[in-house]
Design a protein around this motif. Structure first.
Motif, short mmCIF file in Angstrom:
data_model
loop_
_atom_site.label_atom_id
_atom_site.label_comp_id
_atom_site.label_asym_id
_atom_site.label_seq_id
_atom_site.Cartn_x
_atom_site.Cartn_y
_atom_site.Cartn_z
N TYR A 1 -11.98 -11.87 -26.76
CA TYR A 1 -11.74 -10.51 -26.28
C TYR A 1 -10.27 -10.27 -25.92
O TYR A 1 -9.55 -11.19 -25.52
N ARG B 1 -24.33 -16.61 -19.97
CA ARG B 1 -23.43 -17.03 -21.04
C ARG B 1 -24.16 -17.89 -22.07
O ARG B 1 -24.05 -17.67 -23.28
N HIS C 1 -16.04 -10.07 -16.76
CA HIS C 1 -16.02 -10.78 -18.04
C HIS C 1 -17.26 -10.47 -18.88
O HIS C 1 -17.26 -10.71 -20.08
N PHE D 1 -19.30 -14.90 -28.45
CA PHE D 1 -19.73 -15.64 -27.27
C PHE D 1 -19.02 -15.06 -26.06
O PHE D 1 -17.94 -14.48 -26.14
N SER D 2 -19.67 -15.22 -24.94
CA SER D 2 -19.14 -14.71 -23.68
C SER D 2 -17.94 -15.54 -23.22
O SER D 2 -17.83 -16.73 -23.53
N PRO D 3 -17.04 -14.93 -22.47
CA PRO D 3 -16.01 -15.73 -21.79
C PRO D 3 -16.66 -16.79 -20.90
O PRO D 3 -17.81 -16.64 -20.48
N VAL D 4 -15.92 -17.84 -20.63
CA VAL D 4 -16.37 -18.90 -19.73
C VAL D 4 -15.90 -18.55 -18.32
O VAL D 4 -14.70 -18.44 -18.08
N TYR D 5 -16.83 -18.33 -17.42
CA TYR D 5 -16.47 -17.90 -16.07
C TYR D 5 -17.37 -18.55 -15.05
O TYR D 5 -18.58 -18.49 -15.22
N PRO D 6 -16.91 -19.12 -14.00
CA PRO D 6 -15.50 -19.22 -13.66
C PRO D 6 -14.91 -20.45 -14.35
O PRO D 6 -15.65 -21.22 -14.93
N GLU E 1 -6.85 -20.81 -12.45
CA GLU E 1 -6.88 -20.56 -13.89
C GLU E 1 -7.03 -19.06 -14.16
O GLU E 1 -7.73 -18.65 -15.08
N ASN E 2 -6.38 -18.27 -13.37
CA ASN E 2 -6.47 -16.83 -13.52
C ASN E 2 -5.11 -16.23 -13.18
O ASN E 2 -4.39 -16.74 -12.34
N PHE E 3 -4.78 -15.16 -13.83
CA PHE E 3 -3.58 -14.41 -13.52
C PHE E 3 -3.97 -12.95 -13.52
O PHE E 3 -4.54 -12.46 -14.50
N ILE F 1 -21.38 -6.98 -22.75
CA ILE F 1 -21.94 -8.18 -23.38
C ILE F 1 -23.44 -8.27 -23.19
O ILE F 1 -24.17 -8.64 -24.10
N ALA G 1 -8.02 -9.25 -15.63
CA ALA G 1 -7.39 -10.53 -15.30
C ALA G 1 -7.64 -11.50 -16.46
O ALA G 1 -8.62 -11.35 -17.20
N THR G 2 -6.76 -12.48 -16.58
CA THR G 2 -6.87 -13.36 -17.75
C THR G 2 -8.19 -14.13 -17.80
O THR G 2 -8.73 -14.39 -18.87
N LYS G 3 -8.70 -14.47 -16.62
CA LYS G 3 -9.92 -15.28 -16.58
C LYS G 3 -11.11 -14.52 -17.14
O LYS G 3 -12.12 -15.13 -17.50
N GLU G 4 -10.99 -13.21 -17.20
CA GLU G 4 -12.11 -12.41 -17.69
C GLU G 4 -12.27 -12.49 -19.21
O GLU G 4 -13.22 -11.93 -19.76
#
Lengths: 349, 349, 349, 349
Positions: C295, A22, A51, C344-349, D202-204, A55, C286-289
């Motif tokens: 995105y 990231r 995710h 920018f990339s998603p923040v994971y986790p 923090e995920n759904f 990318i 999933a939302t976290k992605e």
């Protein structure tokens, strides 16, 4: 850009590896050329981290030192304890620079490593050659080096909060107590009952009391700064949140120093270091105020009733406590400004 | 049942009040006859707490001492600081027994109250008459009394973890450092940015460092047990969870005492007291292990490197730290077994 | 850079405003020159958002159109309903470009606005002039405009997931049911029992069933695409998490179309639009992605038993659902690549 | 008490088993005599569940039918799919009553079981003999029986919310869409990346779309009530919380029925059944309003724009969706009041 550096990441299906990806995506001088997983070579990266779909590189590479040497200039090791001790010599021999995010190369004493990590230590040569990259304190030693031991998450938060006071002799090192708390990502992506959601959620627990392998790392740095052996009490707790570390630290004051004195001392010590931010009197930082960023925020409260100072230091364990500081070390190695690619704001809320 | 006691609850739209209702519903000798809210009299209780629909009295009563005296034998005060100081004398004068869950009657020194609470203290008469109901330590004093100062949540967890060692002289009281952590329900049901979900979630913060009003309460009890004035360092933190308190406590050991010695000493001290459970060596309790219950679980770790003991004590702040201990005090007042109606298992997970 | 644009943000002490700041900090062509708060002018920004300490302008400016016009080229409105209706004409008259993140300018019908928002609508002139900036669908209309109605969070997730199928006639619009879920940041930073941590945590609730003000916004866009009036069932739920929206959507299929057909159709529709990512068959996002990123990820499951398709669409409500799409619109307005500063990339986790 | 029943629990180291223990501890007519774990026989129960220290039997028993038959009258099976199919005949043959919390005995069609569970079904004899214990609907069939198939968590919430309307012909069964959400405890205590805290928090996410094994269970019951085959769309989602299920259900109304009509109809249907609570018009229940309790709360919203009704039904998946309903079935088996030992308030907050 003429000075683009090619980076490979080993251990890319863990949280540290994902965070290196990231952050490097946003770095102006670095290009990721290989994302490596021992156990999942050939698989799409997005199978492990959806995710990252579309990318970065599509597929995971196998761990093959020669291939890496053909594709990369620098390697980030986001691997479990024991891997780097074996792998680093080979990577160095192949002409690669190595930034080791694991704990393998941080302790100069191999017997201490073996006592706390319960594994064979790296070779004496590796331990001597590696530079402990706590950037704001020992960063001058990093430039031009090719083997960096990136500090642990707890030691980063704790040491940045303690060292200026210890160095100044303002606190008695023998009285230091560190009560540390971490989000769950610090435990890594391996599965186990200890990271099961229903066990961790709505729960607060202590773990490895007096037994955490970051204890000798903290004491090694404090002893170096104090000029004498320092022994500390250090307790770790698991917080039901994903990211963030707070070290709440206690020590008896030597001399007379107010909260404002501590603030001034630390501001002077960290002058010009953008990633350490000092809170004003009456405030202490919360972990969320640094989430997703490379900042370490610090606050103080002197208690005249007990003649003790309470120091609160917070970081994002995955950034400043791992991937972010690793890239900060990369910047220092290459002689770039240490903030290159890292000056993004915390994610709030 | 011939010995049924009629109970009224004042402050029933807060979390402490709701928990008194939940627990009394399961008590074999008590019947709730009035649920009182100053600000919402006449409204259906279920408007404020839908979870109580069809479970207890339908409507909230107004605060009218005479009416209460006609309906109830005992009153639980789950009210903000300052209310009980004014209200308790009237309730007592009307012949009611009073169990005060607020902090108004806990400190024997009115000047200390005013210094830490920033409010006028209760009358000297009330402060003298009230009994500090830390059941497992001072419970013998509760029987037959009619005015109980129910201990605070942090003091309950901290004192149950410290007192046997202090009393035995095994730790130096001047070295005690209490690093305490609480879930958000401890902040009450009032709204504010400090309890906004998006601010608290995924966040860990310290608050009221060296300034929490539970400090003098803890020191008052420790001083009494130690037989000399004790001053402590006490820090409170907010954990992103609803219920639970952990006090992680540090002190220098006097004499030679192993972890097992501490375990044995505490088991002896709390023999026959079902709500204190001591963990075996190598384990410390997590907050979830007492959630929803009246237990206080305690564990120890002696560190020979530093000659310090780390004591970990956990409770559910809403139960043992408030409503549960209040009912335990009710039991003691009436001479019933202290566990009556309270012997339910923690809710897990 | 010669083409640097100066930006002002109104409503900077809320979550939308803070996120505009975070994202603009990383934008190569934009410089933040003013951060404005009606209620807190003159105060340090860090008093409201400690995470921004030393990162952006120190102090909050007052809301003064003339001053803004002297300092900025474009204004982001992250304000409550009703503010933009009044303020936008003045900002436009002063020569500023306006990107309105509130809902004031999204509905073309003032009577619909007044019915659902319970407030006076903006002037007919404003409603006509504003362009609905759902970038991947109507983005061509944004270029060169000076008044953008940035789409709502739920409509963004829902419409990106529905429009290609509706436009293709693959689903019967009269059968669309949208079951939407949002993290708590969507409720804003205002305090109330509904966002109190202890009420929201460990809780899942529905709210505004059939009454949410995003219903007409969704129907307006679907009707436009379908070429006939579309009425939908839309339910919103609150998830105990800070960020993220998922719309789970159901509709009866017209014709014969497999899961793979839907995937191919959507990939074609969104070709070249980097911020929409389509999951492969058998997976839903999933939302976290997408957390922290711009995105919108979409997945499909066709059920032959019922002849219905289930479409799952996720975004970060604060980014793609607010600040991120606002900056994407800024890019489109100025003719820049729509991804500028947003890749920018998603923040994971 | 003369009519004390002796209970054994198999599968006691999982969440369902632990909850049976918690609830039976509070039951006036039942005594737990054996807590059984196949994999951990002989170990202290507190090693697996520290919250049960000093509360119930000390050690885990092995699974030995003869021994069980000597110690118990009734057995609760809280075991993974496949175990009960094999074990139940033996337990019955030994004269024990069996309450099976797993899904093995719920589907009357063995081919459906094998299609959805991907395992061999129980014998035809077992499937015929078992009674589906959805207490408020089919409870009359439970009395005197010795083999109960305790309903699944999702089916319980969904069916209690749908059956009165389906039976009355007020909704068109072919239009039913069930959008269901569950806390993580529903996934059990087994470890895996899908329940790792840092992945879930923090995920759904949606899972098993159109493939969940509770689909045939729901359809079997709806078909029975409707008197014709019913096929539904059913989606499951994972909510970042430990306990709680919400089913949000949509259907087209047949005839003219207002929200209040639905309320009245359901109140009449569930008259005298204490564990179903109907919300007043304008309100729908949240999962936290039933946490820790055996209640199922239901609310309605009729939308005249679409002629659909939205039905919201919530339960605690571990109580009403598993252990609580199992004990309710025990009560019905023995002819006791169905609420015996279960009338405790939800835990709030």
């Amino acid at each position: 850009m003429s000075h683009t550096v090619r980076a490979a990441i080993i251990g890319a299906t863990g949280y540290g590896g994902a965070e290196v990806i990231r952050l490097l995506q946003a770095h102006p001088y670095v290009h990721i050329t290989s994302v490596i997983s021992t156990s999942n070579a050939g698989a799409p990266l997005a199978d492990h981290f959806p995710h990252l779909q579309e990318i970065v590189v599509d597929r995971l590479d196998a761990l093959d030192v020669e291939l890496i040497a053909g594709k990369a200039d620098v390697v980030f090791l986001a691997t479990p304890a024991g891997v780097s001790a074996e792998l680093s010599p080979k990577l160095l021999a192949a002409g690669l620079k190595v930034i080791d995010i694991s704990g393998d190369l941080r302790l100069k004493s191999s017997s201490e490593y073996e006592q706390w990590y319960k594994k064979p230590a790296a070779s004496a040569d590796m331990l001597e050659r590696s530079v402990y990259g706590l950037c704001e304190v020992f960063g001058d030693e990093v430039k031009g080096q090719d083997l960096i031991a990136n500090p642990g998450c707890y030691p980063t938060a704790s040491l940045l909060g303690l060292i200026p006071a210890v160095e100044a002799g303002w606190i008695d090192p023998s009285t230091i107590i560190i009560d540390a708390k971490s989000g769950v990502s610090g435990a890594g992506r391996g599965v186990g009952l200890g990271t099961h959601y229903a066990e961790v959620n709505e729960n607060f627990s202590a773990y490895k009391v007096n037994k955490h392998q970051h204890i000798p790392e903290i004491e090694q740095a404090l002893s170096r700064v104090a000029g004498k052996p320092v022994v500390t009490t250090f307790t770790t707790h698991l917080v039901p949140m994903t990211r963030g570390i707070m070290s709440t630290m206690y020590a008896t004051i030597q001399g007379e120093h107010s909260t404002q004195d501590f603030i001034d001392k630390y501001k002077a010590y960290y002058e010009g270091r953008k990633f350490v931010r000092i809170r004003q009197a009456g405030k202490t930082p919360a972990t969320k105020e640094v989430t997703g960023s490379n900042y370490c925020d610090i606050g103080f409260a002197v208690d005249e009733r007990t003649n003790r100072v309470t120091i609160v230091s917070v970081i994002d364990n995955v950034v400043k406590g791992a991937a972010g500081q690793a890239i900060q070390n990369l910047n220092l190695m290459y002689g770039w400004d240490e903030t290159t690619g890292l000056l993004f704001s915390p994610v709030y809320p």
